[in-house]
Design an enzyme around this catalytic site. Sequence first.
Site, PDB file in Angstrom:
ATOM      1  N   LYS A 193       0.876  -1.189   0.000  1.00  7.43           N
ATOM      2  CA  LYS A 193       0.000   0.000   0.000  1.00  7.43           C
ATOM      3  C   LYS A 193       0.898   1.220   0.000  1.00  7.43           C
ATOM      4  O   LYS A 193       2.031   1.175   0.498  1.00  7.43           O
ATOM      5  CB  LYS A 193      -0.871   0.005   1.265  1.00  7.43           C
ATOM      6  CG  LYS A 193      -2.031   0.958   1.214  1.00  7.43           C
ATOM      7  CD  LYS A 193      -3.249   0.327   0.563  1.00  7.43           C
ATOM      8  CE  LYS A 193      -4.437   1.247   0.567  1.00  7.43           C
ATOM      9  NZ  LYS A 193      -5.618   0.571  -0.003  1.00  7.43           N
TER      10      LYS A 193
HETATM   11  P1  NAD Z   1     -13.711   7.135  -2.430  1.00 10.75           P
HETATM   12  O1  NAD Z   1     -12.844   8.209  -1.929  1.00 10.75           O
HETATM   13  O2  NAD Z   1     -14.066   7.074  -3.869  1.00 10.75           O
HETATM   14  O3  NAD Z   1     -15.087   7.098  -1.590  1.00 10.75           O
HETATM   15  C1  NAD Z   1     -15.153   7.155  -0.210  1.00 10.75           C
HETATM   16  C2  NAD Z   1     -16.564   7.548   0.174  1.00 10.75           C
HETATM   17  O4  NAD Z   1     -16.701   7.489   1.589  1.00 10.75           O
HETATM   18  C3  NAD Z   1     -16.960   8.961  -0.239  1.00 10.75           C
HETATM   19  O5  NAD Z   1     -18.293   8.952  -0.700  1.00 10.75           O
HETATM   20  C4  NAD Z   1     -16.875   9.758   1.058  1.00 10.75           C
HETATM   21  O6  NAD Z   1     -17.719  10.885   1.070  1.00 10.75           O
HETATM   22  C5  NAD Z   1     -17.346   8.683   2.025  1.00 10.75           C
HETATM   23  N1  NAD Z   1     -17.011   8.941   3.421  1.00 10.75           N
HETATM   24  C6  NAD Z   1     -15.837   9.300   3.981  1.00 10.75           C
HETATM   25  N2  NAD Z   1     -15.968   9.448   5.304  1.00 10.75           N
HETATM   26  C7  NAD Z   1     -17.255   9.170   5.589  1.00 10.75           C
HETATM   27  C8  NAD Z   1     -18.027   9.140   6.771  1.00 10.75           C
HETATM   28  N3  NAD Z   1     -17.490   9.438   7.947  1.00 10.75           N
HETATM   29  N4  NAD Z   1     -19.338   8.794   6.690  1.00 10.75           N
HETATM   30  C9  NAD Z   1     -19.905   8.485   5.503  1.00 10.75           C
HETATM   31  N5  NAD Z   1     -19.235   8.485   4.352  1.00 10.75           N
HETATM   32  C10 NAD Z   1     -17.932   8.833   4.395  1.00 10.75           C
HETATM   33  O7  NAD Z   1     -12.995   5.775  -1.991  1.00 10.75           O
HETATM   34  P2  NAD Z   1     -13.290   4.306  -2.518  1.00 10.75           P
HETATM   35  O8  NAD Z   1     -12.285   3.960  -3.541  1.00 10.75           O
HETATM   36  O9  NAD Z   1     -14.738   4.151  -2.802  1.00 10.75           O
HETATM   37  O10 NAD Z   1     -12.889   3.462  -1.228  1.00 10.75           O
HETATM   38  C11 NAD Z   1     -13.793   3.254  -0.145  1.00 10.75           C
HETATM   39  C12 NAD Z   1     -13.225   2.134   0.717  1.00 10.75           C
HETATM   40  O11 NAD Z   1     -13.086   0.943  -0.061  1.00 10.75           O
HETATM   41  C13 NAD Z   1     -11.840   2.408   1.301  1.00 10.75           C
HETATM   42  O12 NAD Z   1     -11.741   1.773   2.550  1.00 10.75           O
HETATM   43  C14 NAD Z   1     -10.916   1.710   0.314  1.00 10.75           C
HETATM   44  O13 NAD Z   1      -9.666   1.358   0.882  1.00 10.75           O
HETATM   45  C15 NAD Z   1     -11.740   0.470   0.011  1.00 10.75           C
HETATM   46  N6  NAD Z   1     -11.415  -0.198  -1.249  1.00 10.75           N
HETATM   47  C16 NAD Z   1     -11.425   0.484  -2.422  1.00 10.75           C
HETATM   48  C17 NAD Z   1     -11.145  -0.210  -3.608  1.00 10.75           C
HETATM   49  C18 NAD Z   1     -11.210   0.464  -4.945  1.00 10.75           C
HETATM   50  O14 NAD Z   1     -11.135  -0.250  -5.963  1.00 10.75           O
HETATM   51  N7  NAD Z   1     -11.385   1.769  -5.032  1.00 10.75           N
HETATM   52  C19 NAD Z   1     -10.819  -1.566  -3.563  1.00 10.75           C
HETATM   53  C20 NAD Z   1     -10.848  -2.232  -2.327  1.00 10.75           C
HETATM   54  C21 NAD Z   1     -11.152  -1.532  -1.178  1.00 10.75           C
END
Ligand code: NAD
Length: 400
Positions: free
Chosen positions: A96
């Site tokens: 990461k």
């Molecule tokens: P992103 O930044 O696109 O979206 C994150 C979302 O969470 C946003 O809508 C934001 O407003 C919301 N958020 C943040 N704090 C919040 C809170 N306190 N209450 C409610 N909503 C809140 O990120 P993402 O890529 O969608 O990733 C989300 C999660 O999934 C992370 O933990 C990331 O590590 C994990 N993840 C992402 C991927 C990927 O392919 N993008 C793959 C595996 C895991």
Amino acid sequence: MSILNFEKLGKIIQISDCTRTILEKPEMEMTLRLDLSLGEKMLCTDTYVVYYNTVRGPAKGGIRFAPNVSLENIRNFAEIMTYKTALIGVPFGGGKSGVKINPKEYTRFELNEIVKEFVHIMSKEIDPRVYIPAPDVGTGPREMMVIYGEKHIPECVTGKPVSVGGIPGRKESTGRGVATCVRLGLETIGNDKSIKNVKVALQGFGKVGSQVALFLNEMGAKIIGASDTSGGIFNPNGLNVLELIEHKENNKLLQEYSAEPISGGELFKLDVDVLVLAALENAITEKNANDIKAKLIVEGANNPITKEADEILNGNNKIIIPDILASSGGVIASYVEWYKGKSGSLTEKEEIYSIVDKLIIDTFYQMVQFAKGNRINYRDSALAIAVKKVISAMEDRGWI
Ligand code: NAD
């Protein structure tokens, strides 16, 4: 601190002292300065890179751009990636990286320059044999495209736009996997309703959350509550997911959408069948764990439930589908993008979905069977299976 509870795990699988010593700490971690002049602005910040364990292959894991990025949380995510890739069986290790910035404070041009500088300071690391980044919180296909542009090696980064060597379906794949886990999870709890009548609350409406909503909506489930950083919204008849996605694409906050506003905390209290966590880590703590009404909780985000909250939820007989399985769709699709580095764009979206579905479904049933056989919960089962695979690879390579 490792995400593994070695005392508990040692009762399920054999872990020698030497193995424990290796698994307790990451193989490598670096803190690099990222100093960059952006015209009037000067950016001076830290970049963190962790390779937790690479016995099964090159380090794989997203790049996070967020103000709360720290060495500790990057280490934690790299460890999760070690077991996510092992559980699902893709030939990667866990890595990461993260840059401590708030991407919302920068223009598109400035972000491109920041990514280029990231590539320069990480030039020896970003390599298909060493570390292969992908999108995470605060980064997306555009940032991956800049990395590709700097390195000229298609398979050195995944999650690229389809127009420049990415694969169709990668963008949707994490959400696809989460939705598949919701469907499978409902089966195991003997849900007497079809998924069509199932009510879902969704925390986080970013890259993962919006796609989960879309797939669940297609399956006929009702997303009755959703939240982002602005707070939550509620509609007992189900939110219009397509409209909501369009609303967010116009850079509007969720709470600006016409539905009943609720707080982020109230979302957890909704009377729903399923809670999907797709925002950030530590969303559920001992303070709000008892609020949760849903029987099934699916972890689309990495590490959204603290250890203390996990104990409370297990005590409350909740079924939790853990992050290392539920959010593995992205790395499965990334694997296809990596190995088809030079021809990825010819792969159809449906082909990616079927690979994601097959690996997740097979692994899900293995996890359920192992959990039943050992009378343990799904998280402990998934972790035990994954750790066993990492240990077996360490034996094969003569590390232990
Ligand atoms: P992103 O930044 O696109 O979206 C994150 C979302 O969470 C946003 O809508 C934001 O407003 C919301 N958020 C943040 N704090 C919040 C809170 N306190 N209450 C409610 N909503 C809140 O990120 P993402 O890529 O969608 O990733 C989300 C999660 O999934 C992370 O933990 C990331 O590590 C994990 N993840 C992402 C991927 C990927 O392919 N993008 C793959 C595996 C895991």
